[in-house]
Write a protein that holds these residues in place. Structure first.
Motif, short mmCIF file in Angstrom:
data_model
loop_
_atom_site.label_atom_id
_atom_site.label_comp_id
_atom_site.label_asym_id
_atom_site.label_seq_id
_atom_site.Cartn_x
_atom_site.Cartn_y
_atom_site.Cartn_z
N ARG A 161 -93.74 -32.75 39.55
CA ARG A 161 -92.38 -32.25 39.70
C ARG A 161 -92.03 -30.88 40.97
NH1 ARG A 161 -92.24 -26.44 39.22
NH2 ARG A 161 -94.55 -25.40 38.99
N GLN A 162 -91.10 -31.52 41.32
CA GLN A 162 -90.42 -30.77 43.20
C GLN A 162 -90.29 -29.18 42.67
OE1 GLN A 162 -86.34 -31.78 44.31
NE2 GLN A 162 -86.59 -30.86 46.13
N THR A 163 -91.19 -28.59 43.61
CA THR A 163 -91.29 -27.26 43.76
C THR A 163 -91.21 -26.42 45.39
OG1 THR A 163 -92.38 -25.09 42.65
CG2 THR A 163 -94.16 -27.24 43.12
N GLY A 164 -91.84 -25.58 45.36
CA GLY A 164 -92.05 -25.10 47.16
C GLY A 164 -92.53 -23.58 47.06
N PHE A 165 -92.60 -23.41 47.87
CA PHE A 165 -93.68 -21.91 48.72
C PHE A 165 -92.17 -21.36 49.08
CE2 PHE A 165 -96.68 -24.71 48.38
CZ PHE A 165 -98.34 -23.83 48.19
N ASP A 166 -92.50 -19.95 49.26
CA ASP A 166 -92.23 -18.71 49.10
C ASP A 166 -93.53 -18.07 50.45
OD1 ASP A 166 -89.87 -19.09 48.20
OD2 ASP A 166 -90.06 -17.69 47.02
N GLY B 275 -92.57 -25.61 24.44
CA GLY B 275 -91.22 -26.69 25.14
C GLY B 275 -91.42 -26.22 26.61
N ILE B 276 -91.88 -25.63 27.45
CA ILE B 276 -91.48 -25.76 28.61
C ILE B 276 -90.78 -26.50 30.22
CG2 ILE B 276 -91.92 -25.02 31.37
CD1 ILE B 276 -94.23 -23.41 30.00
N ASP B 277 -89.67 -26.50 30.31
CA ASP B 277 -88.69 -27.90 30.64
C ASP B 277 -89.33 -27.82 31.86
OD1 ASP B 277 -87.00 -30.28 31.73
OD2 ASP B 277 -85.38 -28.87 30.57
N ALA B 278 -89.91 -29.03 32.60
CA ALA B 278 -90.61 -28.99 34.12
C ALA B 278 -89.18 -28.84 34.79
CB ALA B 278 -91.12 -30.21 34.09
N ARG B 279 -88.26 -29.55 34.29
CA ARG B 279 -87.07 -29.41 36.06
C ARG B 279 -86.64 -27.64 35.63
NH1 ARG B 279 -83.03 -32.65 32.35
NH2 ARG B 279 -84.02 -30.60 30.54
N ARG B 280 -86.87 -26.67 34.65
CA ARG B 280 -86.18 -25.33 34.84
C ARG B 280 -87.45 -24.29 35.20
NH1 ARG B 280 -82.66 -28.11 30.75
NH2 ARG B 280 -81.09 -27.56 31.20
N VAL B 281 -88.92 -25.07 36.02
CA VAL B 281 -90.04 -24.10 36.57
C VAL B 281 -89.11 -23.40 37.23
CG1 VAL B 281 -92.10 -23.75 37.39
CG2 VAL B 281 -91.75 -25.30 35.31
N VAL B 282 -88.76 -21.54 37.38
CA VAL B 282 -88.21 -21.77 38.19
C VAL B 282 -89.33 -20.34 39.05
CG1 VAL B 282 -85.94 -21.40 37.38
CG2 VAL B 282 -88.10 -19.48 37.35
N TRP B 283 -90.62 -20.59 38.72
CA TRP B 283 -91.52 -20.22 39.61
C TRP B 283 -92.41 -20.99 39.90
CZ3 TRP B 283 -92.68 -14.73 39.94
CH2 TRP B 283 -93.69 -14.39 40.38
N ARG B 284 -92.07 -20.75 42.13
CA ARG B 284 -92.24 -21.23 43.48
C ARG B 284 -94.04 -20.54 43.04
NH1 ARG B 284 -88.37 -23.57 46.19
NH2 ARG B 284 -89.71 -21.79 48.18
N HIS C 32 -100.23 -14.09 41.95
CA HIS C 32 -99.10 -15.27 41.91
C HIS C 32 -98.86 -16.36 41.91
CE1 HIS C 32 -94.87 -16.19 43.60
NE2 HIS C 32 -95.39 -17.49 43.11
N ASN C 33 -100.00 -16.79 42.30
CA ASN C 33 -101.09 -18.24 42.69
C ASN C 33 -101.48 -18.45 40.92
OD1 ASN C 33 -99.27 -19.16 44.77
ND2 ASN C 33 -100.50 -18.83 46.04
N LEU C 34 -102.31 -18.01 40.82
CA LEU C 34 -102.82 -17.95 39.34
C LEU C 34 -101.40 -18.08 38.60
CD1 LEU C 34 -104.88 -17.63 36.97
CD2 LEU C 34 -104.51 -15.45 37.01
N ASN D 274 -95.78 -17.72 58.07
CA ASN D 274 -94.64 -19.04 58.04
C ASN D 274 -94.89 -20.21 58.12
OD1 ASN D 274 -93.37 -16.34 58.09
ND2 ASN D 274 -92.94 -16.46 60.42
N ASP D 275 -94.28 -21.03 57.07
CA ASP D 275 -94.48 -22.65 57.19
C ASP D 275 -93.80 -23.30 56.92
OD1 ASP D 275 -95.89 -24.87 57.42
OD2 ASP D 275 -97.40 -24.40 56.53
N ARG D 276 -92.54 -23.62 57.28
CA ARG D 276 -91.15 -24.47 57.13
C ARG D 276 -91.24 -25.78 56.13
NH1 ARG D 276 -90.91 -24.90 62.20
NH2 ARG D 276 -89.19 -23.66 62.31
N ALA D 277 -92.68 -26.27 56.60
CA ALA D 277 -93.26 -27.52 56.07
C ALA D 277 -93.49 -27.45 54.44
CB ALA D 277 -94.74 -27.96 56.79
N LEU D 278 -93.36 -26.31 53.40
CA LEU D 278 -93.67 -26.08 52.49
C LEU D 278 -92.35 -25.44 51.53
CD1 LEU D 278 -96.88 -23.91 52.90
CD2 LEU D 278 -97.01 -26.13 52.37
N ARG D 279 -91.03 -25.26 52.53
CA ARG D 279 -90.30 -25.08 51.53
C ARG D 279 -89.86 -25.66 50.16
NH1 ARG D 279 -86.93 -24.32 57.55
NH2 ARG D 279 -87.49 -21.79 57.86
N ASP D 280 -89.91 -27.21 50.57
CA ASP D 280 -89.85 -28.04 49.38
C ASP D 280 -90.76 -29.27 49.32
OD1 ASP D 280 -87.58 -27.58 47.34
OD2 ASP D 280 -86.52 -27.56 50.20
#
Length: 558
Positions: free
Chosen positions: A192-197, A157-166, A139-141, A172-178
């Motif tokens: 860019r803003q992203t997060g972890f699942d 031409g990826i729009d960095a605002r529209r990257v949907v892959w986290r 996943h992280n690769l 469990n680590d709530r600090a990584l949600r955003d």
């Protein structure tokens, strides 16, 4: 009855060499890839050789909505597999692997309990054969290759605002949600803003559990939509040329793991998507393999039947061409009392009225399951404080609903305590009564599918959907994804999205907050209410009590 802990019981078990467990299913030594003496993977070539064999009977174990009082779904799955073996049936068990998140958080492991466990318990609940690490790495690769592609000129031409892959991690680590990535200057890329699942919510996990072979695995990985361009065209893992390397990382992980129960019944433990935020079933490959090797296969679907069983029927069975022959619905007197309004601290006192009130939860699940056209039997997972009057109240209510509730003592007595259920399940599975049909057809619209699940399974009055979510679903239908099933992400504790609304709540609307397209896995995720795809640790995490004793043995794992 025992005063020993689960881990003490597991540690004292007499384990057969894994080759002997394989031999019980006619798996030759050469088809096993051993991990030590008590666990092994089953080779892909051997699995391929089984395809012309007939299938055994498929038995699904599910449960009422979970409560802090406990239901024991996995314990019953393991116990039933042992019970079928004890009455002379060739049986096997198929369950999921444990996530480290709940092991160190609040829920604990996923290996059963008491005298109905799979072993080696410590390995299964921790790193096991490394499958989850492989899924996390694959996943992280892909995550790294997205940002790397943007850094080196962004030819797609990826729009960095529209990257949907986290990104993901199995903790469990709530600090990584955003989070915000790529800070620190030009050399580190574009912020860019992203997060972890959590790893068990990863689409890669779902893909591994739904793939039929390596070629299907790579095709599904390639179909993952990771981002969109400025004109909203999808960009896939295949476009990034990541699917081959991801498949390499997952090659061994795709092979099912074989272990054993305390009574040396073969058990396939493979894959681990959560049922509240993913589809909650063990791998298709493990289930199909077990069906070719055993006459009766007992598998489970996570959390309550409103989540796990519905997804088992509408996603796993639909996609894999499977059909259950019988369903076991697990309940405890304690959990029914909680659903009837009793506080956890008061569960020790007899309260028939609360049990009767709590049966509303059981009754709704039972009615829902029968709607899939499969015979259902209720297993009352026995606790020491249960009274005859309380058990009788459950059995009477279930009889009114046209089914049967059987008291089971497998936690304390192993297979001997679940023989009655085993006989009944075998009879139902052999009866030919099953006429399985999923809840909705492929051709139904995506929004209508969500509403169908909400109204027919949860019994909501309707759904509330933001305009943006409606437009997104319409766009996906126009792009050819309208035939996909729905994977509902919501709290496991209630039919509604309010975890405190136990029993059988009515008069509520189901809020759909967000939708995500899992094009590789082949479903659309509908995120409802406040459910999180990255859980947090509780105030007192289980990790505080886990450690090694003076002899070097693990303590506190459950």
């Amino acid at each position: 009855m025992t005063g020993l802990s689960d881990i003490d019981i597991a540690r004292a078990a007499t384990k057969a060499p894994i080759r002997d467990i394989g031999a019980a299913l006619d798996i030759p030594d050469a088809a096993l890839l051993p991990f030590g003496h008590d666990k092994a993977k089953v080779s892909a070539d051997f699995i391929d050789s089984l395809q012309s064999r007939p299938d055994g009977r498929l038995i699904l174990v599910t449960a009422i909505n979970p409560t802090p009082a406990g239901e024991g779904k996995t314990t019953t799955t393991v116990g039933l597999g042992d019970g079928l073996k004890a009455i002379g049936k060739k049986s096997a068990i198929c369950i999921r692997e444990a996530s480290l998140g709940p092991c160190f958080g609040m829920k604990g492991g996923a290996a059963g309990g008491g005298y109905a466990q799979v072993v080696p318990m410590e390995d299964i609940n921790l790193h096991f054969t490394g499958d989850f690490h492989a899924i996390t790495s694959a996943h992280n690769l892909l995550s790294a290759m997205i940002d790397n592609h943007i850094y080196w000129g962004n030819a797609l031409g990826i729009d960095a605002r529209r990257v949907v892959w986290r990104r993901v991690m199995d903790m469990n680590d709530r600090a990584l949600r955003d989070v915000v990535t790529s800070l620190g200057g030009v050399a580190n890329g574009f912020p860019r803003q992203t997060g972890f699942d959590i790893t068990v919510a990863s689409e890669v996990m779902a893909i591994l559990c739904l793939a039929t072979d390596l070629a299907d695995l790579q095709r599904r990985l390639g179909d993952i939509i990771v981002a969109y361009t400025r004109d909203k065209a999808p960009v896939t893992a295949r476009d990034l040329k990541a699917d081959g390397a991801m498949t390499v990382l997952l090659q061994q992980a795709l092979q099912p793991n074989l272990v054993q129960t305390l009574e040396q019944t073969p058990a396939f433990v493979h894959g681990g998507p959560f049922a509240n935020i993913a589809h909650g079933c063990n791998s298709v490959l493990a289930t199909r393999t077990a069906l070719k090797l055993a006459d009766y296969v007992v598998t489970e679907a996570g959390f309550g039947a409103d989540l796990g069983a519905e997804k088992f029927m509408d996603i796993k069975c639909r996609k894999a061409g499977l059909a259950p022959d019988c369903v076991v619905l697990v309940a405890t007197i304690r959990a029914l009392k909680m659903n009837g309004g009793v506080a956890k601290g008061d569960l020790g006192a007899e309260n028939v009225e609360a049990v009767q009130a709590g049966c509303a939860n059981l009754a709704r699940h039972l009615e829902n399951l029968k709607g899939f056209g499969v015979p259902v039997v209720v297993a009352i997972n026995h606790f020491a404080g249960d009274t005859e009057a309380e058990v009788a109240a459950v059995q009477a209510r279930v009889a009114e609903l046209g089914s049967e509730a059987i008291l089971c003592r497998h936690w304390a007595d192993g297979s001997a305590g679940i023989a009655n259920l085993a006989h009944r399940v075998a009879a139902l599975a052999d009866s030919g009564q099953a006429d399985f049909a999923p809840l909705y057809p492929d051709g139904m619209g995506l929004l209508d599918k969500i509403e169908t699940i909400a109204t027919r399974i949860y019994r909501a009055d309707g759904i509330s959907v933001p305009d943006g979510v409606r437009r997104q679903l319409e766009e996906w239908e126009a792009a050819g994804f309208g035939a996909l099933p729905i994977c509902m992400a919501k709290t496991q504790y209630s039919f509604s999205t309010d975890p405190a609304a136990r029993g059988a709540p009515t008069g509520f609307t189901l809020p759909v907050r967000e939708v995500r397209l899992s094009a590789g896995a082949g479903f659309v995720v509908a995120i409802c209410g406040d459910i999180m795809t990255m859980p947090g640790l509780p105030r007192v995490p289980a990790a505080e009590s886990i450690g090694l004793n003076a002899q070097g043995f693990i303590e506190g794992l459950f």
